[in-house]
Design a protein around this motif. Structure first.
Motif, PDB file in Angstrom:
ATOM      1  N   PRO A   1       8.537  18.097  -1.629  1.00  0.00           N
ATOM      2  CA  PRO A   1       7.569  17.160  -2.354  1.00  0.00           C
ATOM      3  C   PRO A   1       6.752  16.099  -1.096  1.00  0.00           C
ATOM      4  O   PRO A   1       7.309  16.096  -0.168  1.00  0.00           O
ATOM      5  CB  PRO A   1       8.595  15.932  -2.620  1.00  0.00           C
ATOM      6  CG  PRO A   1       9.407  16.485  -1.518  1.00  0.00           C
ATOM      7  CD  PRO A   1       9.819  17.618  -1.878  1.00  0.00           C
ATOM      8  N   ALA A   2       5.263  16.228  -1.643  1.00  0.00           N
ATOM      9  CA  ALA A   2       4.516  14.804  -0.859  1.00  0.00           C
ATOM     10  C   ALA A   2       4.152  13.930  -1.498  1.00  0.00           C
ATOM     11  O   ALA A   2       4.501  13.102  -2.062  1.00  0.00           O
ATOM     12  CB  ALA A   2       3.141  15.751  -1.047  1.00  0.00           C
ATOM     13  N   GLU A   3       3.570  13.222  -0.292  1.00  0.00           N
ATOM     14  CA  GLU A   3       3.529  11.702  -1.394  1.00  0.00           C
ATOM     15  C   GLU A   3       2.552  11.774  -2.573  1.00  0.00           C
ATOM     16  O   GLU A   3       1.838  12.156  -2.155  1.00  0.00           O
ATOM     17  CB  GLU A   3       3.048  10.383  -0.214  1.00  0.00           C
ATOM     18  CG  GLU A   3       3.858  10.368   1.419  1.00  0.00           C
ATOM     19  CD  GLU A   3       3.302   9.342   1.918  1.00  0.00           C
ATOM     20  OE1 GLU A   3       2.396   8.549   1.954  1.00  0.00           O
ATOM     21  OE2 GLU A   3       3.858   8.917   2.615  1.00  0.00           O
ATOM     22  N   LEU A   4       3.161  10.995  -3.239  1.00  0.00           N
ATOM     23  CA  LEU A   4       1.906  10.836  -4.266  1.00  0.00           C
ATOM     24  C   LEU A   4       1.032   9.706  -4.296  1.00  0.00           C
ATOM     25  O   LEU A   4       0.824   8.340  -3.694  1.00  0.00           O
ATOM     26  CB  LEU A   4       2.659  10.480  -5.996  1.00  0.00           C
ATOM     27  CG  LEU A   4       1.762   9.566  -6.805  1.00  0.00           C
ATOM     28  CD1 LEU A   4       1.064  10.338  -7.627  1.00  0.00           C
ATOM     29  CD2 LEU A   4       3.279   8.656  -7.943  1.00  0.00           C
ATOM     30  N   GLU A   5      -0.422  10.100  -4.739  1.00  0.00           N
ATOM     31  CA  GLU A   5      -1.249   9.654  -4.046  1.00  0.00           C
ATOM     32  C   GLU A   5      -1.830   8.643  -5.541  1.00  0.00           C
ATOM     33  O   GLU A   5      -2.015   9.294  -5.619  1.00  0.00           O
ATOM     34  CB  GLU A   5      -2.877   9.937  -3.580  1.00  0.00           C
ATOM     35  CG  GLU A   5      -3.873   9.009  -2.888  1.00  0.00           C
ATOM     36  CD  GLU A   5      -4.439   9.321  -2.380  1.00  0.00           C
ATOM     37  OE1 GLU A   5      -6.129   9.101  -2.319  1.00  0.00           O
ATOM     38  OE2 GLU A   5      -4.286  10.836  -1.863  1.00  0.00           O
ATOM     39  N   ARG A   6      -1.770   7.174  -5.413  1.00  0.00           N
ATOM     40  CA  ARG A   6      -2.406   6.940  -6.568  1.00  0.00           C
ATOM     41  C   ARG A   6      -3.893   5.626  -6.632  1.00  0.00           C
ATOM     42  O   ARG A   6      -4.547   5.721  -5.656  1.00  0.00           O
ATOM     43  CB  ARG A   6      -1.469   5.282  -7.103  1.00  0.00           C
ATOM     44  CG  ARG A   6      -0.063   6.137  -7.638  1.00  0.00           C
ATOM     45  CD  ARG A   6       0.115   6.695  -8.386  1.00  0.00           C
ATOM     46  NE  ARG A   6      -0.229   5.374  -9.720  1.00  0.00           N
ATOM     47  CZ  ARG A   6       0.394   3.962 -10.457  1.00  0.00           C
ATOM     48  NH1 ARG A   6       1.835   3.973 -10.133  1.00  0.00           N
ATOM     49  NH2 ARG A   6      -0.396   3.963 -10.597  1.00  0.00           N
TER      50      ARG A   6
ATOM     51  N   PRO B   1      -6.087   6.238   0.513  1.00  0.00           N
ATOM     52  CA  PRO B   1      -5.763   7.882   1.098  1.00  0.00           C
ATOM     53  C   PRO B   1      -4.956   7.964   1.998  1.00  0.00           C
ATOM     54  O   PRO B   1      -4.231   6.103   2.094  1.00  0.00           O
ATOM     55  CB  PRO B   1      -7.463   7.472   2.290  1.00  0.00           C
ATOM     56  CG  PRO B   1      -8.312   6.540   1.169  1.00  0.00           C
ATOM     57  CD  PRO B   1      -7.094   5.710   0.630  1.00  0.00           C
ATOM     58  N   ALA B   2      -4.353   8.677   2.522  1.00  0.00           N
ATOM     59  CA  ALA B   2      -2.905   8.261   3.591  1.00  0.00           C
ATOM     60  C   ALA B   2      -3.184   8.287   5.195  1.00  0.00           C
ATOM     61  O   ALA B   2      -4.636   7.990   5.303  1.00  0.00           O
ATOM     62  CB  ALA B   2      -2.640   9.959   3.747  1.00  0.00           C
ATOM     63  N   ASP B   3      -2.421   7.520   5.737  1.00  0.00           N
ATOM     64  CA  ASP B   3      -2.608   7.282   7.116  1.00  0.00           C
ATOM     65  C   ASP B   3      -2.153   7.811   7.186  1.00  0.00           C
ATOM     66  O   ASP B   3      -1.384   9.073   7.275  1.00  0.00           O
ATOM     67  CB  ASP B   3      -2.112   5.604   7.689  1.00  0.00           C
ATOM     68  CG  ASP B   3      -1.789   5.313   9.442  1.00  0.00           C
ATOM     69  OD1 ASP B   3      -1.096   6.337   9.657  1.00  0.00           O
ATOM     70  OD2 ASP B   3      -3.235   4.792   9.501  1.00  0.00           O
TER      71      ASP B   3
ATOM     72  N   ARG C   1       0.577  -1.443  -0.383  1.00  0.00           N
ATOM     73  CA  ARG C   1       0.030   0.189  -0.166  1.00  0.00           C
ATOM     74  C   ARG C   1       0.965   1.425  -0.169  1.00  0.00           C
ATOM     75  O   ARG C   1       0.297   2.222   0.079  1.00  0.00           O
ATOM     76  CB  ARG C   1      -1.103   0.385   1.230  1.00  0.00           C
ATOM     77  CG  ARG C   1      -0.173   0.544   2.626  1.00  0.00           C
ATOM     78  CD  ARG C   1      -1.193   0.479   4.004  1.00  0.00           C
ATOM     79  NE  ARG C   1      -0.395   1.013   5.466  1.00  0.00           N
ATOM     80  CZ  ARG C   1       0.657   1.853   5.544  1.00  0.00           C
ATOM     81  NH1 ARG C   1      -0.678   2.642   4.130  1.00  0.00           N
ATOM     82  NH2 ARG C   1       0.746   2.024   6.279  1.00  0.00           N
ATOM     83  N   ARG C   2       2.167   1.324   0.370  1.00  0.00           N
ATOM     84  CA  ARG C   2       2.902   2.339   0.747  1.00  0.00           C
ATOM     85  C   ARG C   2       4.022   1.941   0.076  1.00  0.00           C
ATOM     86  O   ARG C   2       4.773   0.920   1.038  1.00  0.00           O
ATOM     87  CB  ARG C   2       2.788   2.652   1.323  1.00  0.00           C
ATOM     88  CG  ARG C   2       3.567   4.340   1.910  1.00  0.00           C
ATOM     89  CD  ARG C   2       3.100   4.802   3.221  1.00  0.00           C
ATOM     90  NE  ARG C   2       3.573   6.328   3.054  1.00  0.00           N
ATOM     91  CZ  ARG C   2       4.442   6.886   4.614  1.00  0.00           C
ATOM     92  NH1 ARG C   2       5.193   5.321   5.167  1.00  0.00           N
ATOM     93  NH2 ARG C   2       4.992   7.440   4.674  1.00  0.00           N
TER      94      ARG C   2
END
Length: 356
Positions: free
Chosen positions: A351-356, A227-229, A202-203
Motif C-alpha cells: 500500500p502507498a499513501e492515498l493522495e487526496r 503532494p507528498a513530503d 494534512r496527513r
C-alpha cells in the motif's frame, strides 16, 4: 447427534494429537481464540472486553460444551455447530470447573489451556481451505472499509469522526471493531493513537482490527491531503523494505524466533535507527488472535504453511501493516482493495499513501 463439519473434525484431530503428545485425557478450551476456532468461528462473546460465554472440554470420546443458562438459547439458535453435547450452569456459575457440570470429567486428567498454549497455537496455525476463504473475504472487506472512510475524510475531519466512520463500516460488513486507531498530522509520533477530537490536518494514519467468524483482519492505511513530503515518502518506502525483509524470510518450519534477528537487522539496513524495533511490537502470526503470538524473544512457535501473518514495522511518522497468508507459492496479501494505490516492493504490491 449430528456429525461435526469436515473442518471441525480436522480441528478435533489436531487437538487429540495435543492430548497424546502431552499425556493428558482432555483439555478445557476457554479463551476467545481457542473456543471460536474450535467452534467454526462462533460468536461466543457478549462484551468485547470479556471472556467467552462458552467453554469446550475436548476429550477422546467427544466434546462437552458448557454455557451459562441465560446464553444457551441464542448460542444454540445462532452460533453453535453440530456434534456437541451441551451443558448449562447458572449465570453465576463457573465454566472452568468441568467436574461440576459434567461428572465424566472427574475420571479424566484435564489440562488447562495455559498448560498446552503453544501446541494449541500450532494446532490452529495452518488455516483450512474454508477458513482461508473466509479470512480473505474479511480482510478485503476491512481494506475496503479503510478506503471508503479515508476517501470520505477531509483535513477538517476529526480523529473521532474518522473512527466513527471506520467503526460503522466494520459493523456494516458484520465485523466486530476490536481496534480502531486514528492519528492526524499532529500525533503521528504515537504508535497506538487512540482517537481524539483533533483534526486530521494534512496527513493521517488509520488502523483497524476487525473480527468476523473468529478471525481478525489487521490493516493500516495512510492518507495525505496534497503532494507528498519527500522525507515522508522516503521513510514510507524504506519501512516497506523492512517489511519485505521479513516477508522474504518466511518459510514453513522456520522457528518464529529466528525472524527476530531479521527484524533487528532490517531497520539499520534501510536507514532507521538500530533500536527502532524496540519502540513498538513488530507483529507476528495472525488469525483467531490479533497476533498469535507476537514475535518476541524466546517464542517457541514454528512457521507453518497456510498460516496468516501481520507484520507492522514502524518508525516515527511511518508504518505499514497488512494481513498476509503464507502458501506453497510464497506470501500473498489478503487485505487488498483494488481501489487503493500501491507501490511495487520486491515483486509485491504494497500500500502507498492515498493522495487526496
Amino acid at each position: 447427534m449430528s456429525a461435526p463439519s469436515p473442518e471441525r473434525a480436522e480441528k478435533r484431530r489436531r487437538v487429540l494429537r495435543v492430548l497424546d503428545e502431552h499425556g493428558v485425557d482432555a483439555v478445557l478450551l476457554q479463551s476467545q481464540p481457542a473456543v471460536s476456532w474450535y467452534l467454526d468461528g462462533a460468536r461466543v462473546h457478549v462484551s468485547l472486553a470479556g471472556p467467552p460465554v462458552a467453554a469446550v472440554l475436548v476429550h477422546r470420546d467427544g466434546d462437552e460444551l458448557v454455557t451459562p443458562a441465560n446464553e444457551s438459547a441464542r448460542l444454540v439458535a445462532e452460533e453453535l455447530p453440530a456434534g456437541l453435547r451441551r451443558h448449562e450452569v447458572p449465570w453465576h456459575g463457573s465454566l472452568t470447573a468441568p467436574e461440576d457440570w459434567w461428572p465424566g470429567a472427574r475420571a479424566l486428567a484435564v489440562a488447562s489451556e495455559d498448560r498446552v498454549a503453544a501446541p494449541l497455537r500450532a494446532a490452529r496455525a495452518s488455516l483450512l481451505p474454508g477458513e482461508a476463504l473466509r479470512y480473505e473475504q474479511l480482510c478485503r472487506d476491512a481494506a475496503a472499509v479503510l478506503t471508503d472512510a479515508l476517501a470520505w475524510a477531509t483535513p477538517r475531519t476529526t480523529e473521532r469522526e474518522l473512527a466513527a466512520e471506520l467503526t460503522a463500516g466494520l459493523v456494516r460488513v458484520g465485523a466486530e471493531p476490536l481496534v480502531v486507531l486514528c492519528s492526524g498530522a499532529d500525533r503521528l509520533l504515537h504508535r497506538h493513537p487512540l482517537p481524539t477530537t483533533g483534526p486530521l490536518g494534512r496527513r493521517a494514519m488509520a488502523v483497524v482490527c476487525g473480527r468476523r467468524g473468529g478471525l481478525i483482519a489487521n490493516v493500516t492505511r495512510w492518507v495525505r491531503f496534497g503532494p507528498a513530503d519527500p522525507a515522508e515518502a522516503d521513510a514510507h518506502a524504506r519501512i516497506a523494505e523492512v517489511e519485505a525483509d521479513v516477508l522474504d524470510a518466511l518459510r514453513p518450519g522456520l522457528p518464529l524466533a529466528d525472524l527476530l534477528p531479521v527484524v533487528r537487522g532490517a531497520y539499520p539496513r534501510h536507514g532507521f535507527g538500530a533500536e527502532e524495533w524496540t519502540r513498538h511490537h513488530q507483529g507476528g502470526p495472525a488469525g483467531y488472535a490479533g497476533r498469535d503470538p507476537r514475535l518476541a524473544p524466546g517464542v517457541p512457535d514454528l512457521v507453518h504453511e497456510h498460516q496468516a501473518f501481520t507484520w507492522n514495522p514502524s518508525a516515527p511518522g511511518t508504518k505499514i501493516e497488512d494481513t498476509v497468508l503464507l502458501g506453497p507459492d510464497g506470501v500473498r496479501t489478503l487485505s487488498v482493495d483494488p481501489r487503493w494505490p500501491v507501490q511495487r516492493v520486491r515483486g509485491r504490491d504494497r500500500p502507498a499513501e492515498l493522495e487526496r
